[in-house]
Design an enzyme around this catalytic site. Structure first.
Site, PDB file in Angstrom:
ATOM      1  N   TYR A 118      29.250  41.035  35.754  1.00  0.00           N
ATOM      2  CA  TYR A 118      29.421  40.387  37.064  1.00  0.00           C
ATOM      3  C   TYR A 118      29.184  41.350  38.225  1.00  0.00           C
ATOM      4  O   TYR A 118      29.465  41.026  39.367  1.00  0.00           O
ATOM      5  CB  TYR A 118      30.813  39.759  37.172  1.00  0.00           C
ATOM      6  CG  TYR A 118      30.987  38.501  36.339  1.00  0.00           C
ATOM      7  CD1 TYR A 118      30.172  38.250  35.248  1.00  0.00           C
ATOM      8  CD2 TYR A 118      31.961  37.574  36.644  1.00  0.00           C
ATOM      9  CE1 TYR A 118      30.325  37.106  34.478  1.00  0.00           C
ATOM     10  CE2 TYR A 118      32.124  36.419  35.881  1.00  0.00           C
ATOM     11  CZ  TYR A 118      31.302  36.190  34.798  1.00  0.00           C
ATOM     12  OH  TYR A 118      31.459  35.056  34.046  1.00  0.00           O
ATOM     13  N   LYS A 163      34.597  43.568  22.827  1.00  0.00           N
ATOM     14  CA  LYS A 163      33.588  43.262  21.804  1.00  0.00           C
ATOM     15  C   LYS A 163      32.820  44.542  21.494  1.00  0.00           C
ATOM     16  O   LYS A 163      31.596  44.591  21.514  1.00  0.00           O
ATOM     17  CB  LYS A 163      32.649  42.152  22.332  1.00  0.00           C
ATOM     18  CG  LYS A 163      31.658  41.605  21.328  1.00  0.00           C
ATOM     19  CD  LYS A 163      32.259  40.775  20.223  1.00  0.00           C
ATOM     20  CE  LYS A 163      31.200  40.376  19.226  1.00  0.00           C
ATOM     21  NZ  LYS A 163      31.742  39.636  18.074  1.00  0.00           N
ATOM     22  N   ASP A 195      35.657  37.061  20.213  1.00  0.00           N
ATOM     23  CA  ASP A 195      35.440  35.841  19.421  1.00  0.00           C
ATOM     24  C   ASP A 195      36.704  35.480  18.647  1.00  0.00           C
ATOM     25  O   ASP A 195      37.131  34.319  18.604  1.00  0.00           O
ATOM     26  CB  ASP A 195      34.227  35.988  18.494  1.00  0.00           C
ATOM     27  CG  ASP A 195      34.139  37.362  17.837  1.00  0.00           C
ATOM     28  OD1 ASP A 195      34.846  38.292  18.278  1.00  0.00           O
ATOM     29  OD2 ASP A 195      33.372  37.513  16.868  1.00  0.00           O
ATOM     30  N   ASP A 223      39.170  29.440  31.086  1.00  0.00           N
ATOM     31  CA  ASP A 223      38.977  27.987  30.955  1.00  0.00           C
ATOM     32  C   ASP A 223      39.547  27.502  29.623  1.00  0.00           C
ATOM     33  O   ASP A 223      40.148  26.428  29.543  1.00  0.00           O
ATOM     34  CB  ASP A 223      37.489  27.620  31.060  1.00  0.00           C
ATOM     35  CG  ASP A 223      37.017  27.513  32.511  1.00  0.00           C
ATOM     36  OD1 ASP A 223      37.478  28.323  33.341  1.00  0.00           O
ATOM     37  OD2 ASP A 223      36.192  26.629  32.809  1.00  0.00           O
TER      38      ASP A 223
HETATM   39  N1  GGG Z   1      35.105  26.693  35.266  1.00  0.00           N
HETATM   40  C1  GGG Z   1      35.934  26.920  36.351  1.00  0.00           C
HETATM   41  C2  GGG Z   1      35.157  27.325  37.560  1.00  0.00           C
HETATM   42  O1  GGG Z   1      34.174  26.725  37.913  1.00  0.00           O
HETATM   43  N2  GGG Z   1      35.625  28.349  38.214  1.00  0.00           N
HETATM   44  C3  GGG Z   1      35.009  28.862  39.385  1.00  0.00           C
HETATM   45  C4  GGG Z   1      34.174  30.056  39.014  1.00  0.00           C
HETATM   46  O2  GGG Z   1      33.273  29.986  38.211  1.00  0.00           O
HETATM   47  N3  GGG Z   1      34.496  31.194  39.565  1.00  0.00           N
HETATM   48  C5  GGG Z   1      33.835  32.400  39.277  1.00  0.00           C
HETATM   49  C6  GGG Z   1      34.737  33.381  38.616  1.00  0.00           C
HETATM   50  O3  GGG Z   1      35.944  33.146  38.457  1.00  0.00           O
HETATM   51  O4  GGG Z   1      34.255  34.462  38.239  1.00  0.00           O
END
Ligand code: GGG
Length: 333
Positions: A118, A163, A195, A223
């Protein structure tokens, strides 16, 4: 605050009304400054996070954020890095009244928030796509400390999720976490490949207390964790740095949902985490007490089940739910 997209503006507005009311109740005042960000701003002005918004956020004590849509990378992922909000704290627990296959689940995902895939260093072409996976000693050490401090204050059990058998960069994360672990002998530490952690979470979620993990695994497991406790509609989260905090629901903007049908719990619990953090950092008991009132109000409304939103099996609107939270708080205060 960032109101965001989809259901965001409505659930944030309802949350702000409650915060304002709580301030009157407990004798504090908050000034709310809106910073525009998200898909709709991108459409209007060509950037998802205008410089003016960044300036307003940086000049604040904290940021309460609603969900944004497809611009997550340019808004929240960018803000986490820009403001060095390296700790993403995501608590998950069973609330009485919220249907789940489990009871007694209560764990926190402590997600490294500024590194990993990220970091947004990518080269995407027609025929190839490359992303840089970043792990540093500093980044791993500081999030590990957050995880171990949290485990120390909870049930003293911490699971490092990585991982490293396949992606060797995660071995640095794992090794640094283990080095930090040596300074917390009272915490029971184990480790799992991601995993297996995904599997164990499904079959035995009550075994977890604190999950310490790199950025992307933390995002994905969040999630899953939300599904385990019944719905992503009840998951609030905190993005914390050394001197600033940004608080948001874990869920997205649900662009097709009527905002009055939205469940505001996650946004309210994000605000509760903000009050808790402000109470601690500003040493202001009124804010900490207000945080506890929000949690208790929400817990009672969920448990009683008379004013649940449709996703929770009820017929109440978002506004009716928040009004009921307010009535519950009134009866406690
Ligand atoms: N699936 C939940 C969602 O959509 N969250 C918002 C999202 O993707 N945020 C980016 C993150 O938390 O990195």
């Amino acid at each position: 605050m960032i109101k965001g997209d989809g259901i965001g503006p409505h659930i944030v507005d309802k949350t702000l009304e409650l915060l304002q009311w709580l301030g009157d109740l407990k004798g504090f005042s908050m000034e709310f400054v809106e910073a525009q960000a998200g898909d709709s701003v991108l459409k209007e002005v060509g950037t998802a996070l205008p410089a003016e918004s960044l300036r307003k956020i940086s000049a604040s004590d904290a940021c309460l954020k609603g969900p944004v849509g497809e611009t997550a990378r340019d808004v929240i992922v960018y803000l986490r890095q820009k403001l060095d909000l390296y700790a993403n704290i995501r608590p998950f627990k069973n609330y009485p009244g919220v249907k789940s296959k489990w009871s007694g689940v209560d764990f926190v995902i402590v997600r490294e928030n500024t590194e990993d895939l990220y970091r947004s260093v990518e080269d995407v072409g027609e025929d190839h796509a490359v992303a840089l996976l970043v792990v540093t000693r500093k980044g791993s050490e500081r999030i590990a400390k957050v995880g171990f401090e949290m485990a120390t204050a909870r049930r003293r059990k911490l699971t490092i999720v990585h991982k490293s058998n396949v992606v060797k960069s995660y071995l640095l994360f794992r090794n640094v976490c283990m080095q930090v672990a040596a300074k917390y002998p009272s915490v029971d530490v184990d480790e799992m490949y991601v995993d297996n952690a995904a599997y164990q979470l499904i079959i035995n979620p009550t075994a977890f207390d604190v999950i310490l993990t790199p950025n992307m695994f933390g995002d994905i497991l969040s999630d899953e964790a939300a599904g385990i406790v019944g719905t992503i509609g009840i998951a609030g989260s905190a993005n914390i740095g050394d001197s600033f905090g940004l608080f948001e629901p874990v869920h997205g903007s649900a662009p097709t949902l009527n905002p009055e049908q939205a469940n505001p719990t996650a946004q309210l619990l994000a605000a509760k985490m903000m009050l808790e953090w402000l109470g601690r950092t500003k040493k202001d008991r009124r804010l900490s007490e207000a945080a506890a009132l929000v949690e208790n109000g929400v817990t009672q409304v969920l448990a009683e089940g008379r004013f649940l939103t449709p996703d929770l099996g009820g017929k109440a609107s978002c506004s009716e739910y928040v009004d009921e939270v307010r009535r519950k708080i009134s009866s406690m205060a």
